[in-house]
Design a protein around this motif. Structure first.
Motif, PDB file in Angstrom:
ATOM      1  N   LEU A   4     -38.652  -1.159 -18.056  1.00 50.22           N
ATOM      2  CA  LEU A   4     -39.287  -0.051 -18.633  1.00 50.22           C
ATOM      3  C   LEU A   4     -40.529   0.345 -18.100  1.00 50.22           C
ATOM      4  O   LEU A   4     -41.012   1.725 -17.959  1.00 50.22           O
ATOM      5  N   ALA A   5     -41.288  -0.543 -17.274  1.00 45.22           N
ATOM      6  CA  ALA A   5     -42.482   0.033 -16.785  1.00 45.22           C
ATOM      7  C   ALA A   5     -42.232   1.307 -15.561  1.00 45.22           C
ATOM      8  O   ALA A   5     -43.202   1.858 -15.214  1.00 45.22           O
ATOM      9  N   SER A   6     -40.863   1.056 -15.085  1.00 49.28           N
ATOM     10  CA  SER A   6     -40.715   2.187 -14.026  1.00 49.28           C
ATOM     11  C   SER A   6     -40.011   3.229 -14.532  1.00 49.28           C
ATOM     12  O   SER A   6     -39.357   4.229 -13.828  1.00 49.28           O
ATOM     13  N   THR A   7     -39.820   3.488 -16.079  1.00 52.26           N
ATOM     14  CA  THR A   7     -39.083   4.463 -16.531  1.00 52.26           C
ATOM     15  C   THR A   7     -39.984   5.461 -17.153  1.00 52.26           C
ATOM     16  O   THR A   7     -40.971   5.913 -16.874  1.00 52.26           O
ATOM     17  N   ILE A   8     -39.858   5.439 -18.500  1.00 56.32           N
ATOM     18  CA  ILE A   8     -40.585   6.331 -19.459  1.00 56.32           C
ATOM     19  C   ILE A   8     -41.888   6.064 -20.114  1.00 56.32           C
ATOM     20  O   ILE A   8     -42.579   6.482 -20.674  1.00 56.32           O
ATOM     21  N   LEU A  59     -42.797  -5.615  -2.202  1.00 56.05           N
ATOM     22  CA  LEU A  59     -43.884  -6.173  -1.738  1.00 56.05           C
ATOM     23  C   LEU A  59     -45.169  -6.167  -2.785  1.00 56.05           C
ATOM     24  O   LEU A  59     -45.997  -6.872  -2.624  1.00 56.05           O
ATOM     25  N   ARG A  60     -45.179  -5.152  -3.614  1.00 57.75           N
ATOM     26  CA  ARG A  60     -46.143  -4.957  -4.510  1.00 57.75           C
ATOM     27  C   ARG A  60     -46.137  -6.344  -5.567  1.00 57.75           C
ATOM     28  O   ARG A  60     -47.051  -6.937  -5.521  1.00 57.75           O
ATOM     29  N   GLY A 100     -46.237   7.498  -8.978  1.00 65.21           N
ATOM     30  CA  GLY A 100     -44.946   6.773  -8.635  1.00 65.21           C
ATOM     31  C   GLY A 100     -43.793   7.159  -9.267  1.00 65.21           C
ATOM     32  O   GLY A 100     -42.896   7.529  -8.555  1.00 65.21           O
ATOM     33  N   ASP A 101     -43.541   7.471 -10.771  1.00 64.78           N
ATOM     34  CA  ASP A 101     -42.654   7.776 -11.477  1.00 64.78           C
ATOM     35  C   ASP A 101     -42.009   9.046 -10.976  1.00 64.78           C
ATOM     36  O   ASP A 101     -40.908   9.525 -11.039  1.00 64.78           O
ATOM     37  N   ALA A 102     -43.322  10.151 -10.667  1.00 62.67           N
ATOM     38  CA  ALA A 102     -42.905  11.645 -10.338  1.00 62.67           C
ATOM     39  C   ALA A 102     -42.120  11.354  -8.705  1.00 62.67           C
ATOM     40  O   ALA A 102     -41.171  12.495  -8.527  1.00 62.67           O
ATOM     41  N   LEU A 103     -42.461  10.610  -8.004  1.00 63.82           N
ATOM     42  CA  LEU A 103     -41.819  10.587  -6.692  1.00 63.82           C
ATOM     43  C   LEU A 103     -40.455  10.098  -6.824  1.00 63.82           C
ATOM     44  O   LEU A 103     -39.575  10.835  -6.121  1.00 63.82           O
ATOM     45  N   THR A 104     -40.015   9.226  -7.922  1.00 61.54           N
ATOM     46  CA  THR A 104     -38.628   8.832  -7.834  1.00 61.54           C
ATOM     47  C   THR A 104     -38.011   9.905  -8.577  1.00 61.54           C
ATOM     48  O   THR A 104     -36.629  10.292  -8.062  1.00 61.54           O
ATOM     49  N   VAL A 105     -38.607  10.787  -9.567  1.00 65.70           N
ATOM     50  CA  VAL A 105     -37.613  11.806 -10.119  1.00 65.70           C
ATOM     51  C   VAL A 105     -37.823  12.979  -9.056  1.00 65.70           C
ATOM     52  O   VAL A 105     -36.560  13.401  -8.787  1.00 65.70           O
ATOM     53  N   VAL A 106     -38.673  13.120  -8.221  1.00 64.59           N
ATOM     54  CA  VAL A 106     -38.484  14.420  -6.900  1.00 64.59           C
ATOM     55  C   VAL A 106     -37.336  13.953  -6.118  1.00 64.59           C
ATOM     56  O   VAL A 106     -36.779  14.685  -5.697  1.00 64.59           O
ATOM     57  N   SER A 107     -37.289  12.692  -5.709  1.00 67.88           N
ATOM     58  CA  SER A 107     -36.302  12.329  -4.771  1.00 67.88           C
ATOM     59  C   SER A 107     -35.202  12.480  -5.168  1.00 67.88           C
ATOM     60  O   SER A 107     -33.948  12.825  -4.815  1.00 67.88           O
ATOM     61  N   PHE A 151     -44.452   3.892  -1.910  1.00 69.95           N
ATOM     62  CA  PHE A 151     -45.718   4.062  -2.856  1.00 69.95           C
ATOM     63  C   PHE A 151     -45.367   4.491  -4.490  1.00 69.95           C
ATOM     64  O   PHE A 151     -46.271   4.766  -5.164  1.00 69.95           O
ATOM     65  N   THR A 152     -44.112   4.098  -4.721  1.00 71.49           N
ATOM     66  CA  THR A 152     -43.375   4.577  -6.019  1.00 71.49           C
ATOM     67  C   THR A 152     -44.140   3.585  -7.081  1.00 71.49           C
ATOM     68  O   THR A 152     -43.863   3.692  -8.548  1.00 71.49           O
ATOM     69  N   TRP A 153     -44.813   2.531  -6.692  1.00 74.03           N
ATOM     70  CA  TRP A 153     -45.252   1.614  -7.530  1.00 74.03           C
ATOM     71  C   TRP A 153     -46.782   2.196  -8.122  1.00 74.03           C
ATOM     72  O   TRP A 153     -47.170   1.569  -9.233  1.00 74.03           O
ATOM     73  N   LEU A 154     -47.272   3.005  -7.641  1.00 75.78           N
ATOM     74  CA  LEU A 154     -48.615   3.535  -7.937  1.00 75.78           C
ATOM     75  C   LEU A 154     -48.641   4.428  -9.307  1.00 75.78           C
ATOM     76  O   LEU A 154     -47.631   4.885  -9.795  1.00 75.78           O
ATOM     77  N   PRO A 155     -49.605   4.150 -10.129  1.00 79.34           N
ATOM     78  CA  PRO A 155     -49.568   4.666 -11.478  1.00 79.34           C
ATOM     79  C   PRO A 155     -49.636   6.262 -11.476  1.00 79.34           C
ATOM     80  O   PRO A 155     -50.194   6.733 -10.248  1.00 79.34           O
ATOM     81  N   LEU A 156     -49.334   6.960 -12.195  1.00 79.66           N
ATOM     82  CA  LEU A 156     -49.239   8.329 -12.373  1.00 79.66           C
ATOM     83  C   LEU A 156     -48.227   9.249 -11.264  1.00 79.66           C
ATOM     84  O   LEU A 156     -47.466   9.907 -11.844  1.00 79.66           O
TER      85      LEU A 156
END
Length: 151
Positions: A23-27, A137-138, A110-117, A103-108
């Motif tokens: 959940l922390a990696s989604t919405i 690694l994180r 990170g989620d946008a990076l996965t969506v953009v990919s 760096f998708t684990w970064l706040p703010l």
């Protein structure tokens, strides 16, 4: 006073960690690192904690990738990512390429990076390798620091 809460959290164990990490990696604006630290401090297996958290967080990122893949309508409907975050993530992709996914684990951002990919239709294998590596690694760093503090 904290003992009942500690008992509840301990009873959720690995399935709870998987769920929170997913959940922390989604919405949801959750952080799973605290749960990682808690479980390690309670004697849960360090390697298992890192692996469960990494897999849960990675699969959450895959959900965001899929939403991006489906298009901007899905992004607005299912994710709370502002257009400015998407534009910033697109700029990072154009500047750094797929490596930015580490760096998708970064706040703010990170989620946008996965969506953009997903929007950019990045090959899923490339997405998977970079995203899982970054998230693993994180969690490994968090676990290592927790273990070092506890010793």
């Amino acid at each position: 006073m904290l003992e009942p809460l500690e008992g509840v959290l301990s009873s959720y164990g690995y399935p709870g960690l998987f769920t929170v990490s997913f959940l922390a990696s989604t919405i949801l604006p959750l952080g799973s690192e605290g749960f990682v630290v808690f479980l390690i401090s309670r004697g849960f297996n360090l390697s298992a904690v890192v692996l469960v958290a990494s897999i849960g967080n990675f699969l959450g990122a895959c959900t965001s990738y899929y939403i991006g893949f489906k298009g901007r309508d899905y992004i607005e409907k299912y994710l709370r990512i502002e257009p400015g975050q998407i534009e910033r993530a697109e700029r990072y992709f154009s500047k750094y390429g797929s490596y930015v996914l580490l760096f998708t684990w970064l706040p703010l951002i990170g989620d946008a990076l996965t969506v953009v990919s997903g929007i950019l239709r990045l090959k899923f294998l490339i997405f998977s390798v970079f995203v899982f590596t970054g998230k693993f690694l994180r969690y490994l760093a968090v676990a290592y620091m927790t273990g070092a503090i506890l010793l």
